[in-house]
Write a protein that holds these residues in place. Structure first.
Motif, PDB file in Angstrom:
ATOM      1  N   ARG A 128      -5.867  -1.121  -5.140  1.00  0.00           N
ATOM      2  CA  ARG A 128      -4.969  -0.386  -5.783  1.00  0.00           C
ATOM      3  C   ARG A 128      -4.147   0.289  -4.850  1.00  0.00           C
ATOM      4  O   ARG A 128      -2.847   0.886  -4.957  1.00  0.00           O
ATOM      5  CB  ARG A 128      -5.695   0.848  -6.424  1.00  0.00           C
ATOM      6  CG  ARG A 128      -5.017   1.969  -7.164  1.00  0.00           C
ATOM      7  CD  ARG A 128      -5.636   3.210  -7.926  1.00  0.00           C
ATOM      8  NE  ARG A 128      -6.727   2.470  -8.809  1.00  0.00           N
ATOM      9  CZ  ARG A 128      -8.062   2.969  -8.803  1.00  0.00           C
ATOM     10  NH1 ARG A 128      -8.521   3.800  -7.966  1.00  0.00           N
ATOM     11  NH2 ARG A 128      -8.713   2.544  -9.742  1.00  0.00           N
ATOM     12  N   ASP A 129      -4.611   0.218  -3.657  1.00  0.00           N
ATOM     13  CA  ASP A 129      -3.549   0.706  -2.372  1.00  0.00           C
ATOM     14  C   ASP A 129      -2.492  -0.095  -1.871  1.00  0.00           C
ATOM     15  O   ASP A 129      -2.943  -1.224  -1.405  1.00  0.00           O
ATOM     16  CB  ASP A 129      -4.666   1.095  -1.058  1.00  0.00           C
ATOM     17  CG  ASP A 129      -3.849   2.134  -0.072  1.00  0.00           C
ATOM     18  OD1 ASP A 129      -2.900   2.388  -0.246  1.00  0.00           O
ATOM     19  OD2 ASP A 129      -4.777   2.086   1.117  1.00  0.00           O
ATOM     20  N   HIS A 130      -1.356   0.140  -2.182  1.00  0.00           N
ATOM     21  CA  HIS A 130      -0.173  -0.690  -1.836  1.00  0.00           C
ATOM     22  C   HIS A 130       0.404  -0.440  -0.447  1.00  0.00           C
ATOM     23  O   HIS A 130       1.218  -1.158  -0.037  1.00  0.00           O
ATOM     24  CB  HIS A 130       0.939  -0.385  -2.891  1.00  0.00           C
ATOM     25  CG  HIS A 130       0.550  -0.455  -4.112  1.00  0.00           C
ATOM     26  ND1 HIS A 130       0.421  -2.122  -4.645  1.00  0.00           N
ATOM     27  CD2 HIS A 130       0.511   0.177  -5.344  1.00  0.00           C
ATOM     28  CE1 HIS A 130       0.134  -2.055  -5.811  1.00  0.00           C
ATOM     29  NE2 HIS A 130      -0.073  -0.796  -6.530  1.00  0.00           N
ATOM     30  N   THR A 131      -0.295   0.468   0.162  1.00  0.00           N
ATOM     31  CA  THR A 131       0.164   0.842   1.734  1.00  0.00           C
ATOM     32  C   THR A 131      -0.545  -0.041   2.599  1.00  0.00           C
ATOM     33  O   THR A 131      -0.124  -0.149   3.557  1.00  0.00           O
ATOM     34  CB  THR A 131       0.018   2.357   2.040  1.00  0.00           C
ATOM     35  OG1 THR A 131      -1.346   2.528   1.884  1.00  0.00           O
ATOM     36  CG2 THR A 131       0.847   3.168   0.920  1.00  0.00           C
ATOM     37  N   LEU A 132      -1.837  -0.594   2.174  1.00  0.00           N
ATOM     38  CA  LEU A 132      -2.735  -1.305   3.099  1.00  0.00           C
ATOM     39  C   LEU A 132      -2.402  -2.641   2.985  1.00  0.00           C
ATOM     40  O   LEU A 132      -2.209  -3.456   2.141  1.00  0.00           O
ATOM     41  CB  LEU A 132      -4.092  -1.172   2.450  1.00  0.00           C
ATOM     42  CG  LEU A 132      -5.183  -1.452   3.434  1.00  0.00           C
ATOM     43  CD1 LEU A 132      -5.116  -0.556   4.911  1.00  0.00           C
ATOM     44  CD2 LEU A 132      -6.689  -1.069   2.796  1.00  0.00           C
ATOM     45  N   ASN A 133      -2.286  -3.151   4.260  1.00  0.00           N
ATOM     46  CA  ASN A 133      -1.814  -4.655   4.366  1.00  0.00           C
ATOM     47  C   ASN A 133      -2.938  -5.574   3.932  1.00  0.00           C
ATOM     48  O   ASN A 133      -3.980  -5.242   3.872  1.00  0.00           O
ATOM     49  CB  ASN A 133      -1.729  -4.894   5.867  1.00  0.00           C
ATOM     50  CG  ASN A 133      -1.249  -6.347   6.082  1.00  0.00           C
ATOM     51  OD1 ASN A 133      -1.542  -7.243   5.584  1.00  0.00           O
ATOM     52  ND2 ASN A 133      -0.499  -6.566   7.265  1.00  0.00           N
ATOM     53  N   GLY A 134      -2.494  -6.742   3.332  1.00  0.00           N
ATOM     54  CA  GLY A 134      -3.461  -7.853   2.781  1.00  0.00           C
ATOM     55  C   GLY A 134      -4.778  -8.131   3.732  1.00  0.00           C
ATOM     56  O   GLY A 134      -5.599  -8.336   3.488  1.00  0.00           O
ATOM     57  N   TRP A 135      -4.197  -8.320   5.035  1.00  0.00           N
ATOM     58  CA  TRP A 135      -5.174  -8.761   5.788  1.00  0.00           C
ATOM     59  C   TRP A 135      -6.186  -7.579   6.061  1.00  0.00           C
ATOM     60  O   TRP A 135      -7.577  -8.007   6.293  1.00  0.00           O
ATOM     61  CB  TRP A 135      -4.453  -8.959   7.259  1.00  0.00           C
ATOM     62  CG  TRP A 135      -3.793 -10.305   7.236  1.00  0.00           C
ATOM     63  CD1 TRP A 135      -2.364 -10.550   7.287  1.00  0.00           C
ATOM     64  CD2 TRP A 135      -4.449 -11.639   7.275  1.00  0.00           C
ATOM     65  NE1 TRP A 135      -2.153 -11.918   7.346  1.00  0.00           N
ATOM     66  CE2 TRP A 135      -3.343 -12.464   7.095  1.00  0.00           C
ATOM     67  CE3 TRP A 135      -5.728 -12.098   7.135  1.00  0.00           C
ATOM     68  CZ2 TRP A 135      -3.509 -13.937   7.358  1.00  0.00           C
ATOM     69  CZ3 TRP A 135      -5.984 -13.362   7.331  1.00  0.00           C
ATOM     70  CH2 TRP A 135      -4.764 -14.267   7.242  1.00  0.00           C
TER      71      TRP A 135
ATOM     72  N   GLN B 131     -10.826  10.589   0.753  1.00  0.00           N
ATOM     73  CA  GLN B 131      -9.627  11.602   0.235  1.00  0.00           C
ATOM     74  C   GLN B 131      -8.414  10.526  -0.471  1.00  0.00           C
ATOM     75  O   GLN B 131      -7.986  11.276  -1.557  1.00  0.00           O
ATOM     76  CB  GLN B 131      -9.021  12.379   1.422  1.00  0.00           C
ATOM     77  CG  GLN B 131      -8.093  13.484   0.968  1.00  0.00           C
ATOM     78  CD  GLN B 131      -8.704  14.549  -0.013  1.00  0.00           C
ATOM     79  OE1 GLN B 131     -10.089  14.852   0.160  1.00  0.00           O
ATOM     80  NE2 GLN B 131      -8.249  15.200  -0.770  1.00  0.00           N
ATOM     81  N   GLY B 132      -8.136   9.615   0.284  1.00  0.00           N
ATOM     82  CA  GLY B 132      -6.888   8.889  -0.317  1.00  0.00           C
ATOM     83  C   GLY B 132      -7.406   7.907  -1.728  1.00  0.00           C
ATOM     84  O   GLY B 132      -6.676   7.847  -2.487  1.00  0.00           O
TER      85      GLY B 132
ATOM     86  N   ALA C  34      -3.407   6.838 -10.377  1.00  0.00           N
ATOM     87  CA  ALA C  34      -3.589   5.555 -11.391  1.00  0.00           C
ATOM     88  C   ALA C  34      -3.844   6.008 -12.987  1.00  0.00           C
ATOM     89  O   ALA C  34      -3.482   5.459 -13.914  1.00  0.00           O
ATOM     90  CB  ALA C  34      -4.620   4.348 -10.750  1.00  0.00           C
ATOM     91  N   ALA C  35      -4.684   7.101 -12.839  1.00  0.00           N
ATOM     92  CA  ALA C  35      -5.089   7.802 -14.234  1.00  0.00           C
ATOM     93  C   ALA C  35      -3.701   8.236 -14.828  1.00  0.00           C
ATOM     94  O   ALA C  35      -3.547   8.177 -15.913  1.00  0.00           O
ATOM     95  CB  ALA C  35      -6.128   8.646 -14.070  1.00  0.00           C
ATOM     96  N   ARG C  36      -2.972   8.958 -13.973  1.00  0.00           N
ATOM     97  CA  ARG C  36      -1.671   9.502 -14.790  1.00  0.00           C
ATOM     98  C   ARG C  36      -0.764   8.436 -15.104  1.00  0.00           C
ATOM     99  O   ARG C  36       0.009   8.621 -16.213  1.00  0.00           O
ATOM    100  CB  ARG C  36      -1.152  10.693 -13.681  1.00  0.00           C
ATOM    101  CG  ARG C  36      -1.815  11.885 -13.366  1.00  0.00           C
ATOM    102  CD  ARG C  36      -0.918  12.418 -12.190  1.00  0.00           C
ATOM    103  NE  ARG C  36      -1.905  13.570 -11.686  1.00  0.00           N
ATOM    104  CZ  ARG C  36      -1.875  14.986 -12.329  1.00  0.00           C
ATOM    105  NH1 ARG C  36      -1.180  15.014 -13.119  1.00  0.00           N
ATOM    106  NH2 ARG C  36      -2.695  15.985 -11.724  1.00  0.00           N
ATOM    107  N   GLU C  37      -0.616   7.446 -14.172  1.00  0.00           N
ATOM    108  CA  GLU C  37       0.149   6.372 -14.646  1.00  0.00           C
ATOM    109  C   GLU C  37      -0.542   5.670 -16.210  1.00  0.00           C
ATOM    110  O   GLU C  37       0.523   5.542 -17.008  1.00  0.00           O
ATOM    111  CB  GLU C  37       0.321   5.531 -13.659  1.00  0.00           C
ATOM    112  CG  GLU C  37       1.232   5.834 -12.710  1.00  0.00           C
ATOM    113  CD  GLU C  37       1.117   4.768 -11.328  1.00  0.00           C
ATOM    114  OE1 GLU C  37       0.723   3.855 -11.785  1.00  0.00           O
ATOM    115  OE2 GLU C  37       1.923   5.102 -10.335  1.00  0.00           O
TER     116      GLU C  37
END
Length: 124
Positions: free
Chosen positions: A32-39, A65-66, A74-77
């Motif tokens: 779900r975390d789009h800021t984290l690199n795939g590696w 916390q994140g 995600a729940a709000r979306e």
């Protein structure tokens, strides 16, 4: 001794199920975390496979916390998407239906009695 063995197995089963819930929450949060690199995602998953309990504990401490923020977003979306879908599928509001019926009445497509029936139906 039999009672205590069963109680011990039940305790370990509860711990294992709790660990599985945490593991699935961590994997869902990783993707779900789009800021984290795939590696980095791959590194976390590899460590979750080979050193599961320690990695899960470290992940929950370092990124817990994140996780809450991303889960809330995600729940709000999902709620917003559900609401917009319901509004789109539900159709027109009663005022829109009455306005459409008034347009049909003005165009002469329906009679005054049919307009009254449509108006009553829209208001019910």
């Amino acid at each position: 001794m039999q009672f205590w063995e069963i109680l011990g197995w039940m305790l370990w089963a509860v711990v294992f199920v709790g660990y599985l819930f945490a593991l699935f929450a961590i994997v869902a949060d990783l993707f779900r975390d789009h800021t984290l690199n795939g590696w980095w995602k791959a590194v976390w998953v590899v460590f979750l496979v080979f050193v599961p309990f320690l990695t899960a504990l470290i992940y929950l401490i370092a990124r817990g916390q994140g996780m809450a923020v991303r889960s809330d977003r995600a729940a709000r979306e999902a709620h917003s998407a559900t609401e917009s879908y319901i509004q789109r599928v539900a159709g027109k509001s009663p005022a829109d239906e009455i306005a459409a019926a008034a347009g049909l009445l003005a165009a002469g497509s329906i009679t005054a009695d049919e307009f009254t029936v449509l108006k009553a139906k829209a208001l019910s």
